[in-house]
Design a protein around this motif. Structure first.
Motif, PDB file in Angstrom:
ATOM      1  N   GLN A 195       0.877  -1.271  -0.027  1.00 17.30           N
ATOM      2  CA  GLN A 195      -0.065  -0.048   0.003  1.00 17.30           C
ATOM      3  C   GLN A 195       0.752   1.127   0.040  1.00 17.30           C
ATOM      4  O   GLN A 195       0.610   2.092  -0.738  1.00 17.30           O
ATOM      5  CB  GLN A 195      -0.883   0.004   1.245  1.00 17.30           C
ATOM      6  N   ASN A 196       1.940   1.221   0.942  1.00 17.72           N
ATOM      7  CA  ASN A 196       2.805   2.449   1.030  1.00 17.72           C
ATOM      8  C   ASN A 196       3.374   2.768  -0.539  1.00 17.72           C
ATOM      9  O   ASN A 196       3.834   3.674  -0.732  1.00 17.72           O
ATOM     10  CB  ASN A 196       3.618   2.206   2.077  1.00 17.72           C
ATOM     11  N   ILE A 197       3.912   1.459  -0.944  1.00 13.65           N
ATOM     12  CA  ILE A 197       4.833   1.680  -2.265  1.00 13.65           C
ATOM     13  C   ILE A 197       3.819   2.472  -3.282  1.00 13.65           C
ATOM     14  O   ILE A 197       4.384   3.228  -4.266  1.00 13.65           O
ATOM     15  CB  ILE A 197       5.258   0.242  -2.563  1.00 13.65           C
ATOM     16  N   LEU A 198       2.772   1.998  -3.494  1.00 15.80           N
ATOM     17  CA  LEU A 198       1.669   2.346  -4.310  1.00 15.80           C
ATOM     18  C   LEU A 198       1.508   3.715  -4.137  1.00 15.80           C
ATOM     19  O   LEU A 198       1.358   4.388  -5.144  1.00 15.80           O
ATOM     20  CB  LEU A 198       0.619   1.131  -4.408  1.00 15.80           C
ATOM     21  N   ARG A 199       1.107   3.968  -2.982  1.00 14.68           N
ATOM     22  CA  ARG A 199       1.006   5.343  -2.854  1.00 14.68           C
ATOM     23  C   ARG A 199       1.985   6.455  -3.047  1.00 14.68           C
ATOM     24  O   ARG A 199       1.885   7.267  -3.759  1.00 14.68           O
ATOM     25  CB  ARG A 199       0.571   5.505  -1.260  1.00 14.68           C
ATOM     26  N   GLU A 200       3.257   5.877  -2.599  1.00 12.69           N
ATOM     27  CA  GLU A 200       4.510   6.704  -2.893  1.00 12.69           C
ATOM     28  C   GLU A 200       4.833   6.809  -4.584  1.00 12.69           C
ATOM     29  O   GLU A 200       5.128   8.113  -4.920  1.00 12.69           O
ATOM     30  CB  GLU A 200       5.793   6.011  -2.194  1.00 12.69           C
ATOM     31  N   LEU A 201       4.289   5.796  -5.231  1.00 13.22           N
ATOM     32  CA  LEU A 201       4.788   5.871  -6.698  1.00 13.22           C
ATOM     33  C   LEU A 201       3.685   6.735  -7.501  1.00 13.22           C
ATOM     34  O   LEU A 201       3.937   7.179  -8.517  1.00 13.22           O
ATOM     35  CB  LEU A 201       4.657   4.561  -7.325  1.00 13.22           C
ATOM     36  N   GLY A 252     -11.354  -0.223 -10.662  1.00 15.37           N
ATOM     37  CA  GLY A 252     -10.465   0.904 -10.371  1.00 15.37           C
ATOM     38  C   GLY A 252     -10.872   1.428  -8.791  1.00 15.37           C
ATOM     39  O   GLY A 252     -10.260   1.640  -7.975  1.00 15.37           O
ATOM     40  N   ILE A 253     -12.409   1.458  -8.718  1.00 11.85           N
ATOM     41  CA  ILE A 253     -12.704   1.750  -7.373  1.00 11.85           C
ATOM     42  C   ILE A 253     -12.486   0.749  -6.258  1.00 11.85           C
ATOM     43  O   ILE A 253     -12.144   0.976  -5.066  1.00 11.85           O
ATOM     44  CB  ILE A 253     -14.473   1.940  -7.349  1.00 11.85           C
ATOM     45  N   GLN A 254     -12.497  -0.626  -6.654  1.00 15.28           N
ATOM     46  CA  GLN A 254     -12.220  -1.810  -5.718  1.00 15.28           C
ATOM     47  C   GLN A 254     -10.639  -1.657  -5.221  1.00 15.28           C
ATOM     48  O   GLN A 254     -10.253  -1.911  -4.198  1.00 15.28           O
ATOM     49  CB  GLN A 254     -12.288  -2.975  -6.465  1.00 15.28           C
ATOM     50  N   PHE A 255      -9.815  -1.122  -6.407  1.00 18.05           N
ATOM     51  CA  PHE A 255      -8.319  -1.136  -6.024  1.00 18.05           C
ATOM     52  C   PHE A 255      -8.145   0.186  -4.834  1.00 18.05           C
ATOM     53  O   PHE A 255      -7.866  -0.146  -3.896  1.00 18.05           O
ATOM     54  CB  PHE A 255      -7.516  -0.470  -7.126  1.00 18.05           C
ATOM     55  N   LEU A 256      -8.923   1.188  -5.189  1.00 19.03           N
ATOM     56  CA  LEU A 256      -8.934   2.347  -3.981  1.00 19.03           C
ATOM     57  C   LEU A 256      -9.325   1.716  -2.577  1.00 19.03           C
ATOM     58  O   LEU A 256      -8.821   2.203  -1.544  1.00 19.03           O
ATOM     59  CB  LEU A 256      -9.692   3.631  -4.521  1.00 19.03           C
ATOM     60  N   GLY A 257     -10.559   1.030  -2.715  1.00 16.39           N
ATOM     61  CA  GLY A 257     -10.910   0.395  -1.434  1.00 16.39           C
ATOM     62  C   GLY A 257     -10.064  -0.222  -0.561  1.00 16.39           C
ATOM     63  O   GLY A 257      -9.437  -0.090   0.252  1.00 16.39           O
ATOM     64  N   GLY A 303      -7.117   0.140   6.419  1.00 16.91           N
ATOM     65  CA  GLY A 303      -6.192   0.043   7.487  1.00 16.91           C
ATOM     66  C   GLY A 303      -4.877   1.131   7.129  1.00 16.91           C
ATOM     67  O   GLY A 303      -3.919   0.945   7.816  1.00 16.91           O
ATOM     68  N   ASN A 304      -5.132   1.956   6.311  1.00 17.69           N
ATOM     69  CA  ASN A 304      -3.766   2.886   5.887  1.00 17.69           C
ATOM     70  C   ASN A 304      -4.344   4.247   5.857  1.00 17.69           C
ATOM     71  O   ASN A 304      -4.834   4.574   4.908  1.00 17.69           O
ATOM     72  CB  ASN A 304      -3.263   2.619   4.463  1.00 17.69           C
ATOM     73  N   GLN A 305      -3.743   5.001   7.086  1.00 16.79           N
ATOM     74  CA  GLN A 305      -4.660   6.502   7.236  1.00 16.79           C
ATOM     75  C   GLN A 305      -3.961   7.248   6.085  1.00 16.79           C
ATOM     76  O   GLN A 305      -4.796   8.142   5.665  1.00 16.79           O
ATOM     77  CB  GLN A 305      -4.218   7.024   8.418  1.00 16.79           C
ATOM     78  N   MET A 306      -2.720   7.128   5.579  1.00 17.65           N
ATOM     79  CA  MET A 306      -2.301   8.107   4.827  1.00 17.65           C
ATOM     80  C   MET A 306      -2.965   7.843   3.290  1.00 17.65           C
ATOM     81  O   MET A 306      -3.306   8.954   2.417  1.00 17.65           O
ATOM     82  CB  MET A 306      -0.748   7.854   4.503  1.00 17.65           C
ATOM     83  N   CYS A 307      -3.058   6.635   2.904  1.00 16.71           N
ATOM     84  CA  CYS A 307      -3.996   6.320   1.773  1.00 16.71           C
ATOM     85  C   CYS A 307      -5.483   6.978   1.671  1.00 16.71           C
ATOM     86  O   CYS A 307      -5.942   7.602   0.847  1.00 16.71           O
ATOM     87  CB  CYS A 307      -3.880   4.650   1.344  1.00 16.71           C
ATOM     88  N   LYS A 308      -6.004   6.613   3.004  1.00 16.09           N
ATOM     89  CA  LYS A 308      -7.350   7.242   3.152  1.00 16.09           C
ATOM     90  C   LYS A 308      -7.438   8.801   2.845  1.00 16.09           C
ATOM     91  O   LYS A 308      -8.368   9.055   2.290  1.00 16.09           O
ATOM     92  CB  LYS A 308      -7.826   6.820   4.566  1.00 16.09           C
TER      93      LYS A 308
END
Length: 485
Positions: free
Chosen positions: A103-109, A139-144, A149-154
């Protein structure tokens, strides 16, 4: 399977999509990556380079989709691009499962930005055909999954989708898309974000969620959004209630009622401010229920307003039954006075002529389990619930006991200690009210003892309280019932 793919050689396999004309083989390569990511061991070792390559693929697909000519008329030209985009999202969705690292990698990229960019485009063209929905859903499922459990992504997803895109996705003519969008909204919401939602300029999002609760009750996510988040904010409840039509308010009140009656915990998450607001709303509009007797409820809106009063009364009865949490409603300004006055009006109207508030003795309908509930009068049990609310407001409350006496409410309640098929259990609620009115209140007991016998008052019902009415020297006395030895 994960055993057939190595995390070191997946990047070249996907990278070919960047440099070649799209072919079905590219879709198969993505599907293999998606399948591999179902395995926890593979998810734990897949390299950052593979995701970086996938980001470039998704960016290329985004550019190609937006550059396509005649997109509104012909999806065939971009059919493969849509399938490839959907498969990219499936792979990303799988990569996030129980993996905060991914999750963090995908967000950072930068996957949040590019994904939402594509979703905006897909939504804008969602009327083009069913071929759009597969990519939109994935695409929406991916965002879900990215937000779980990841506040930064939220926070990132919320910043880019609230409120406009969320409203748009909740209005798409595709049930699965709406369901997945509801899941994303529910996952991202927290106490601070609910404060944002409560602002008047964002009311359309709230109203859409509540509309879905009414029109698609099987959609669990919207019900969870309403009960776990919306109902916990007094400001939000007030704003949405004010912006709703009477029909929409009924849905809100049904959810509140279900929340009050569900579970054994006394703490149902509904704050005191909501209870006070609903009590005040009942006081302001309660007179509209009288239109049902006069026949002036000719329009559907007027009928819905009357039904709203009935639902408000039901909610207040349930709230005041929870003495610990909502005991402060006993002191809500003039709530008791309003209830007694409305009870007087309903009782008087019912006795003045044959109408919807009149008593009846049609008990056969009550025991007929096949009776169509939709054919019942909308005011069934209304008078009984008014008496129930009086009983609750007077429970161990000396000032309210006295107030009912001063308002001449005791004879009124005594006059309802009889069976009435239009008000099941009204005699029981009346008995409870009398008991609560007499509890440690000598003046109220003296009043009953001084009343002249009235032919329309069923004093025999008081036996259930342990009292009997005894006549002596032309007066009525309240005596305890002696048990036979």
């Amino acid at each position: 399977m994960a055993a057939t793919l190595n995390s070191d050689d997946i990047s070249p396999s996907i990278a070919r999509i960047l440099n070649e004309k799209h072919r079905p083989e590219h879709l198969e390569a993505l599907k293999a990556f998606t399948s591999a990511l179902r395995d926890q061991e593979y998810r734990d070792v897949v390299g950052r380079e593979a995701f970086s390559t996938l980001l470039k693929v998704l960016s290329r697909l985004s550019d190609e989709l937006q550059a396509a000519n005649g997109f509104d008329q012909d999806l065939k030209a971009v059919s493969l691009q849509l399938q490839l985009a959907a498969e990219c999202f499936r792979a990303l969705r799988n990569a996030c499962v129980q993996s905060a690292h991914n999750q963090n990698i995908l967000r950072e990229l930068g996957f949040v930005d590019i994904s939402i960019h594509i979703l905006r485009f897909l939504h804008a063209n969602s009327k083009s055909g069913d071929g759009i929905f597969e990519s939109l859903r994935c695409g929406i499922q991916f965002l879900g999954n990215l937000s779980v459990g990841n506040q930064m992504c939220k926070d990132d997803i919320w910043r880019l989708t609230f409120p406009a895109l969320l409203v748009q996705l909740l209005n798409v003519a595709d049930e699965k898309t709406v369901s997945y969008a509801s899941m994303v909204l529910h996952t991202c919401l927290d106490e601070n974000k609910v404060e944002e939602v409560a602002e008047l300029q964002n009311i359309q999002l709230v109203l859409r969620v509540m509309e879905l609760c009414r029109t698609q009750p099987e959609l669990d996510w919207t019900v969870l959004i309403a009960t776990q988040h919306f109902l916990k904010s007094s400001a939000l409840v007030e704003n949405m209630y004010s912006a709703m039509s009477p029909c929409e308010r009924l849905t809100l009140l049904e959810l509140i009622s279900a929340q009050l009656s569900g579970g054994e915990s006394l703490d149902n998450g509904i704050p005191p401010g909501v209870a006070r607001f609903l009590a005040s709303s009942f006081q302001k509009c309660c007179g509209s229920v009288l239109s049902l007797a006069t026949g002036s409820a000719s329009s559907d809106e007027v009928l819905q307003e009357a039904l709203t009063v009935i639902s408000l009364l039901d909610v207040l009865c349930e709230m005041t039954s929870h003495q610990g949490q909502f005991i402060f409603l006993q002191d809500h300004p003039d709530l008791l006075v309003t209830t007694i006055e409305l009870l007087k009006q309903v009782h008087t109207i019912g006795k003045s002529s044959k109408n919807i508030f009149s008593s009846a003795q049609n008990f056969d309908a009550l025991v007929d389990v096949e009776t169509d509930l939709s054919s019942q009068s909308p005011v069934v049990s209304f008078k009984a619930h008014l008496i129930r609310l009086v009983a609750n407001l007077c429970y161990t409350h000396y000032n309210n006991q006295n107030k009912v006496r001063e308002l001449e409410g005791i004879p009124l309640i005594l006059d309802n200690c009889r069976m009435d098929s239009n008000n099941p259990f009204i005699s029981q609620w009346s008995i409870l009210a009398i008991r609560n009115l007499f509890d440690h209140n000598p003046k109220n007991q003296e009043l009953l003892a001084s009343l002249e016998r009235r032919g329309d008052a069923d004093y025999s019902a008081l036996k259930d309280l342990g009292f009997r009415i005894e006549e002596r020297d032309g007066s009525l006395l309240l005596r305890p019932t002696h048990k036979d030895v």
